[in-house]
Enzyme design. Structure first.
Site, short mmCIF file in Angstrom:
data_model
loop_
_atom_site.label_atom_id
_atom_site.label_comp_id
_atom_site.label_asym_id
_atom_site.label_seq_id
_atom_site.Cartn_x
_atom_site.Cartn_y
_atom_site.Cartn_z
N ARG A 141 0.73 -1.30 -0.03
CA ARG A 141 -0.03 0.13 -0.17
C ARG A 141 0.84 1.47 0.06
NH1 ARG A 141 -4.83 1.92 -1.55
NH2 ARG A 141 -6.11 2.83 0.04
N THR A 174 -9.48 -0.20 -10.04
CA THR A 174 -8.54 -1.08 -9.54
C THR A 174 -8.56 -2.15 -10.57
OG1 THR A 174 -9.30 -0.11 -7.33
CG2 THR A 174 -8.07 -2.36 -7.29
N THR A 193 -3.75 -0.94 -7.92
CA THR A 193 -4.39 0.26 -8.21
C THR A 193 -3.76 1.53 -8.26
OG1 THR A 193 -6.39 1.61 -7.54
CG2 THR A 193 -4.98 0.84 -5.73
N GLU A 201 -5.86 4.21 -8.15
CA GLU A 201 -7.16 4.63 -7.23
C GLU A 201 -8.22 5.37 -8.39
OE1 GLU A 201 -9.30 6.02 -4.00
OE2 GLU A 201 -8.00 4.32 -4.57
N GLU A 203 -3.86 8.04 -4.42
CA GLU A 203 -4.29 7.06 -3.13
C GLU A 203 -4.62 7.78 -1.65
OE1 GLU A 203 -5.88 3.57 -3.59
OE2 GLU A 203 -4.14 3.68 -5.00
N ASP A 220 -8.08 8.04 -0.17
CA ASP A 220 -8.66 6.80 0.64
C ASP A 220 -8.90 7.25 2.16
OD1 ASP A 220 -9.60 5.43 -1.45
OD2 ASP A 220 -8.23 3.86 -1.22
N SER A 252 -10.16 -1.38 0.44
CA SER A 252 -11.31 -2.37 0.54
C SER A 252 -10.70 -3.49 -0.19
CB SER A 252 -12.70 -1.88 0.04
OG SER A 252 -12.86 -1.11 0.68
#
Length: 598
Positions: free
Chosen positions: A109, A407, A425, A427, A446, A449, A474
Site C-alpha cells: 500500500r 482497481t 490500483t 485509485e 491513493e 482513501d 477495501s
C-alpha cells in the site's frame, strides 16, 4: 478499473537485432484470443486484459511459477490498463506456497509523506472538494507496486525482476492497437489530462485521444521498465525515477493556461527511500470447514469479508430460498461495514482489534440483530468487538465514506499448486491525472482513501491522514483452502464494493452451488451500511427483488456495473479452472497452459 479493451495487439517478429536495445519490428496485427473461462493443466491465469493474461500464461509455459507470472501480468497491465494500475500505484499480494502449505501476504500500500497530518485535505477549516484533492500533488502516496514485485520475486519467485518485466517493456515499446474504449477512457479524463503537458502529449497527441485502429506506444514507460530491469527498484526508491516522482509531486507540471487549481504535495525522495513492503499475517476465517485467507489491515478487505462470513455462519444459506439468502447477505455486510468504518485503519497508527473482529463470538452478537423479514435501518452503529454484547445495537452510526473504484485484480496458479491473488490500483481512473515527465506512468491519488475529516463527528476515526500512514483500503484478494490445499482464489476491483463482490462470489460458490464462473457472473448487490444498496440492473430484474423491497431493502442502480472479478479453482481431477467476467467491463480473459476440457 477501466473497461476491458477488446484489443488487437501487435504480433512481433522475433528476429536478430544487431544493435542492443533496438526493438524487433512489428510485422502484423492480429486479434488476441480472449475467453472468460478456461480449463486445463499446467497452471492458469485470469485478469481483465487479454494481453496481460497471455503474457502470464507464457511465463508459466516457460517454467515460471505463479509469482513470476503474477508480476509479469501486473507489469503488462501497467501498459494496457494504465488508468487503473501501474508502477505509480500500490496493492496487496496474497500467496499460497504449495511447498509449505502456508498463506503469505505482502502489503504494498502507498504511504503518506512524513509531513502529512490529519489536516492534509483541510483548507481554510473545511475539507477540500474531492475532485480538487484527486488532481493534485497532495493525493499522491509513495508508490508500493515496484517494491511489491521485487519482494514477491525475492521471497517466492524463480525469475529475476528484469526477466519478469521484459514482456511489459516490449509491449510498451512496440505498442498495441487502440480501440474505442481506450479512446473513450482518455476522452473522459481529457479536461484534467490536458492540464499537464506530460499527460497531454502521451494521451492527447494533437489535442485529441488516439483514434481506434492506430498503434499506441509508450516509449517512456518502456525506458522506465528497462531502467528497473537494469538497476532494480533502487532506481525508483533511491534513484533518478524517484527524484522525478518527488519533483512532479512538489511542482506539478501544469500548463499555466489551465484553469485547474492543482495543489502541490510534499512527498520527498526521503519518503521514497523510507518505503517498505510489509509481510503481514493473513486474516483467517473458518467457513463451513474451509479456511478463508485474506489481506489484513490497512486493508479492510480480509477483516470485513471474514466478519461477514462469521455472521453468515448463523444462517443456513445452502437451503434458504434465494430471497432469504440475499436478505442475509445484504444484512451481513450492512453490520460488518459499520464495524469496519469504526475500527480499521493502519495498524502502525491505530489499535485495530483484528482478532476480536474475526471472533465468532463477536459475529454472533451482530447476527442476532439480523431479521429475515425486515431490513435494518442504515447507517447502523458499530459495536465494540472487545466487549461483545449479544444483540446490542450500539448508539452512534458509522456511515461508509467514498472510496475510488478503479482497481484491477489478477489471479494465477501454477503446475506446482502455488496460487497468487493480487489486487493493485492507482485509485481513480487515471489516478492523479499526472504523468511523470519522461517516465510514461501516471501517479496515484491513493491518499484520497483517507477520511478528509472524521466521518462521525466526536468519534475517533482510524483513517485520518498521518505521517507515513497507509490509507485504509477495501482490496480483498482471497484464497480459500480445503483440507490445507487450494480450493479457489478470487478478488475484484470496485472500491468499497470489492468486499461485497468477493463475499458474493464466496457464498455463491460455497453455499449456493454455483460454479466459480457463475458465481463471478451473478448479478451484484453491494450493501455498505447505507439506506440503499448499490445494485446492477440485472439484480433489480430478478423476481426476488420485490420480496426484498417488501422487507425494507432499498436499492440504487448506480453504477451500472459492480466489480470485475477473476478467479482460479483447482478441480477434483487436478485441472485448473480460470474464470473472469463474461460481460462486465467488456469481458475478462482467462487462460490455462494446456487446455483440456474433457
Amino acid at each position: 478499473m477501466p473497461a476491458h479493451r477488446s484489443r488487437t495487439t501487435l504480433v512481433l517478429a522475433v528476429a536478430a537485432v544487431l544493435t542492443a536495445g533496438v526493438a524487433a519490428p512489428a510485422v502484423a496485427a492480429t486479434p488476441t484470443p480472449k475467453s472468460p473461462v478456461a480449463v486445463g493443466f499446467g497452471g492458469a491465469v485470469a485478469s481483465i486484459d487479454a494481453d496481460a493474461t497471455a503474457i502470464g500464461t507464457k511465463v508459466l509455459r516457460d517454467g515460471g511459477n505463479a509469482v513470476d507470472a503474477a508480476v509479469a501480468v501486473a507489469a503488462a497491465l501497467g501498459v494496457t490498463d494504465p488508468f487503473s494500475a501501474g508502477i505509480g500505484g500500490g496493492g496487496f499480494f496474497v500467496y499460497y506456497d504449495a511447498r509449505t502449505h502456508r498463506v503469505h501476504t505482502l502489503d504494498g500500500r502507498e504511504t503518506a509523506p512524513k509531513t502529512a497530518d490529519e489536516n492534509l485535505f483541510v483548507e481554510n477549516g473545511k475539507a477540500l472538494p474531492f475532485a480538487d484533492a484527486v488532481t493534485s500533488g497532495l493525493s499522491v502516496g509513495v508508490p508500493g507496486t515496484p517494491a511489491t514485485w521485487a519482494e514477491a520475486l525475492r521471497k517466492w519467485g524463480t525469475r529475476s525482476l528484469a526477466k519478469s518485466l521484459k514482456p511489459a517493456e516490449d509491449l510498451a515499446r512496440n505498442g498495441f492497437v487502440v480501440d474505442q474504449t481506450f479512446q473513450t477512457q482518455i476522452a473522459n479524463n481529457a479536461a484534467r489530462f490536458s492540464a499537464f503537458p506530460s499527460t497531454r502529449s502521451l494521451y492527447l497527441p494533437g489535442g485529441a485521444p488516439p483514434s481506434p485502429g492506430t498503434v499506441f506506444k509508450n516509449p517512456d514507460l518502456a525506458a522506465t521498465y528497462a531502467q528497473l530491469e537494469r538497476f532494480g527498484v533502487d532506481a525508483l526508491y533511491h534513484g533518478p525515477i524517484g527524484a522525478d516522482i518527488a519533483k512532479t509531486v512538489q511542482q506539478p507540471p501544469k500548463d499555466p493556461a489551465s484553469p485547474l487549481n492543482v495543489r502541490p504535495g510534499k512527498l520527498t525522495t526521503e519518503d521514497l527511500a523510507a518505503y517498505d513492503v510489509i509481510e503481514r499475517r493473513p486474516t483467517h476465517a473458518s467457513y463451513h470447514g474451509l479456511d478463508v485467507y485474506g489481506m489484513p489491515a490497512p486493508s479492510s478487505g480480509g477483516l470485513t469479508v471474514g466478519e461477514a462470513l462469521n455472521i453468515l455462519e448463523n444462517f443456513d444459506l445452502r437451503h434458504a430460498s434465494k430471497a432469504d439468502y440475499l436478505q442475509y447477505f445484504l444484512e451481513s455486510t450492512r453490520f460488518a461495514f459499520a464495524d469496519r468504518n469504526r475500527w480499521i485503519g493502519d495498524p502502525a497508527f491505530v489499535d485495530v482489534p483484528s482478532r476480536e473482529l474475526l471472533s465468532q463470538r463477536f459475529a454472533d452478537s451482530r447476527a442476532c440483530l439480523i431479521s429475515k423479514d425486515k431490513a435494518a435501518t442504515s447507517p447502523v452503529a458499530p459495536a465494540d468487538p472487545k466487549h461483545p454484547t449479544p444483540c446490542a445495537a450500539g448508539t452512534t452510526a458509522a456511515p461508509t465514506p467514498y472510496e475510488g473504484e478503479n482497481t484491477t485484480h489478477l489471479t494465477v496458479a501454477d503446475k506446482w499448486g502455488n496460487v497468487v491473488a493480487y489486487t493493485l490500483t492507482i485509485e481513480q481512473e487515471g489516478g492523479s491525472g499526472i504523468v511523470v515527465p519522461g517516465r510514461g506512468f501516471l501517479l496515484n491519488n491513493e491518499l484520497t482513501d483517507f477520511s478528509f475529516t472524521p466521518v462521525t463527528p466526536g468519534v475517533p476515526d482510524p483513517n485520518l491522514p498521518g505521517p507515513g500512514k497507509r490509507p485504509r483500503s477495501s482490496m480483498a484478494p482471497t484464497i480459500v483452502l480445503k483440507d490445507g490445499r487450494p480450493f479457489f482464489a478470487t478478488g475484484s476491483p470496485g472500491g468499497a464494493s470489492i468486499i461485497t463482490t468477493v463475499l458474493q462470489v464466496l457464498t455463491g460458490r460455497i453455499d449456493r452451488g454455483l460454479s466459480l464462473e457463475d458465481a463471478i457472473a451473478a448479478p451484484r448487490a453491494s450493501q455498505r451500511n447505507s439506506a440503499a444498496a448499490q445494485v446492477e440492473q440485472a439484480f433489480l430484474d430478478q423476481p426476488e427483488t420485490a420480496d426484498l423491497k417488501a422487507r425494507g431493502q432499498g436499492f440504487s442502480t448506480s453504477p451500472a456495473e459492480i466489480g470485475a472479478a477473476t478467479g482460479v479453482e483447482r478441480l477434483h481431477d487436478g485441472r485448473w479452472l480460470a474464470a473472469a467476467e463474461p460481460v462486465r467491463r467488456g469481458q475478462g480473459a482467462a487462460q490455462v497452459v494446456w487446455p483440456a476440457n474433457w
